[in-house]
Enzyme design. Structure first.
Site, mmCIF file in Angstrom:
data_model
loop_
_atom_site.group_PDB
_atom_site.id
_atom_site.type_symbol
_atom_site.label_atom_id
_atom_site.label_comp_id
_atom_site.label_asym_id
_atom_site.label_seq_id
_atom_site.Cartn_x
_atom_site.Cartn_y
_atom_site.Cartn_z
ATOM 1 N N ALA A 253 0.843 -1.183 0.000
ATOM 2 C CA ALA A 253 0.000 0.000 0.000
ATOM 3 C C ALA A 253 0.882 1.238 0.000
ATOM 4 C CB ALA A 253 -0.918 0.012 1.224
ATOM 5 N N LYS A 254 0.317 2.340 -0.464
ATOM 6 C CA LYS A 254 1.060 3.590 -0.513
ATOM 7 C C LYS A 254 1.570 3.981 0.871
ATOM 8 C CE LYS A 254 -2.040 5.220 -4.184
ATOM 9 N NZ LYS A 254 -3.107 6.184 -4.532
ATOM 10 N N ARG A 255 0.725 3.801 1.880
ATOM 11 C CA ARG A 255 1.106 4.251 3.216
ATOM 12 C C ARG A 255 2.226 3.421 3.821
ATOM 13 N NH1 ARG A 255 -3.818 1.757 3.571
ATOM 14 N NH2 ARG A 255 -4.014 -0.052 4.939
ATOM 15 N N GLY A 257 4.880 2.572 2.070
ATOM 16 C CA GLY A 257 6.088 2.820 1.298
ATOM 17 C C GLY A 257 6.352 1.806 0.210
#
Length: 292
Positions: A253-255, A257
């Site tokens: 996920a983007k969060r 990294g």
């Protein structure tokens, strides 16, 4: 970048990839796009690209350009893109129909009030308890000028729709059970349509026959099946695929990294080779496919 060459075929299968331009795509997105693309191509069908940019506060045009470049780098072809921000009348029409049928209601609760009313001492927080569902017409009229969202009246909706089911490629026939998700939000001031409403309308309007997406959206399908029934829309076949996870076992996920495709492109990585590895299950070091 302009749209890539459309996929033409005689097959009736239509799939789609629908990213939000709120950040850059990562390997998990690539895996999902490839799965949807290949499902259509292998059947002589069509693969559509839809940009879910309905969140005007977070969507960025530059992210759209990057999405198109990433997909082209992977060697995918598609039709589109179609932008949700240009389809707002469709969502409003659907919401108006649900209002006319008295299957939605205005909710005036703030996020803080909802958090306070749904916090559980152990485990995940329960669904919205339906506080504003019990307001009288006079109470609603007195507050209609206040900020509010529109929620699905789940008990009323389920009573109208009756028993429902849908088919998943891996799990087979699924009896729809939207009750655990409660009275979900269908529209609010900063988003004319929620994910649930917009994706249901768009898939039907674009003739999507097969929804290929991650297993993390499996539960949302119960709500989508209900909305299809309420709005008289067709039900596609569903293919909820495994997710890519990191060394910690958490999905990419983007969060967290996750490495972006743009960064990999900039580093000179071979896009088609990466796509081939994802197709074959030869994932980059440190990543593996979670079980669906």
């Amino acid at each position: 970048m302009t749209a890539r060459r459309p996929i033409h075929g005689q097959g009736g299968v239509v799939t789609r990839f629908a990213p939000s331009p709120t950040g850059r795509l990562h390997l998990g997105h690539a895996f999902s796009a490839i799965r949807a693309h290949d499902h259509a191509v292998e059947r002589g069908g069509r693969f559509l690209l839809r940009i879910e940019d309905i969140d005007g506060t977070r969507s960025r045009p530059e992210h759209v350009d990057t999405i198109l470049a990433d997909l082209a780098w992977l060697g995918l072809t598609w039709e589109g893109p179609v932008f949700q921000s240009q389809r707002l009348p469709l969502y409003q029409s659907a919401l108006d129909r649900l209002k006319a049928d008295r299957l939605v209601y205005p909710c005036f609760c703030t996020r803080a009030e909802i958090a306070a009313s749904t916090t559980a001492p152990h485990g995940p927080s329960p669904a919205y308890p339906g506080t504003c569902r019990h307001l009288t017409p006079a109470q609603v009229a007195a507050r209609i000028g206040e900020p509010h969202c529109w929620r699905l009246d789940l008990p009323a909706a389920m009573a109208v729709a009756g028993p429902l089911d849908w088919h998943d490629e891996h799990a087979g026939r699924i009896v729809a059970d939207p009750a655990p998700q409660g009275d979900v939000v269908l529209a609010r001031k900063d988003a004319p349509a929620s994910y649930h409403l917009a994706v249901t309308i768009d898939d039907a309007a674009q003739g999507v026959t097969d929804v290929v997406r991650g297993i993390d959206l499996f539960d949302a399908t119960h709500i989508h099946r209900l909305l299809q029934a309420l709005l008289g829309l067709p039900t596609p076949a569903y293919h909820h695929h495994a997710l890519l996870v990191g060394t910690d076992g958490e999905r990419l996920a983007k969060r967290h990294g996750a490495p972006t495709l743009a960064a990999m492109r900039a580093d000179g990585a071979d896009g088609p080779a990466l796509a081939a590895s994802l197709r074959a299950g030869r994932l980059p070091s440190g990543f593996s496919a979670a079980n669906a």
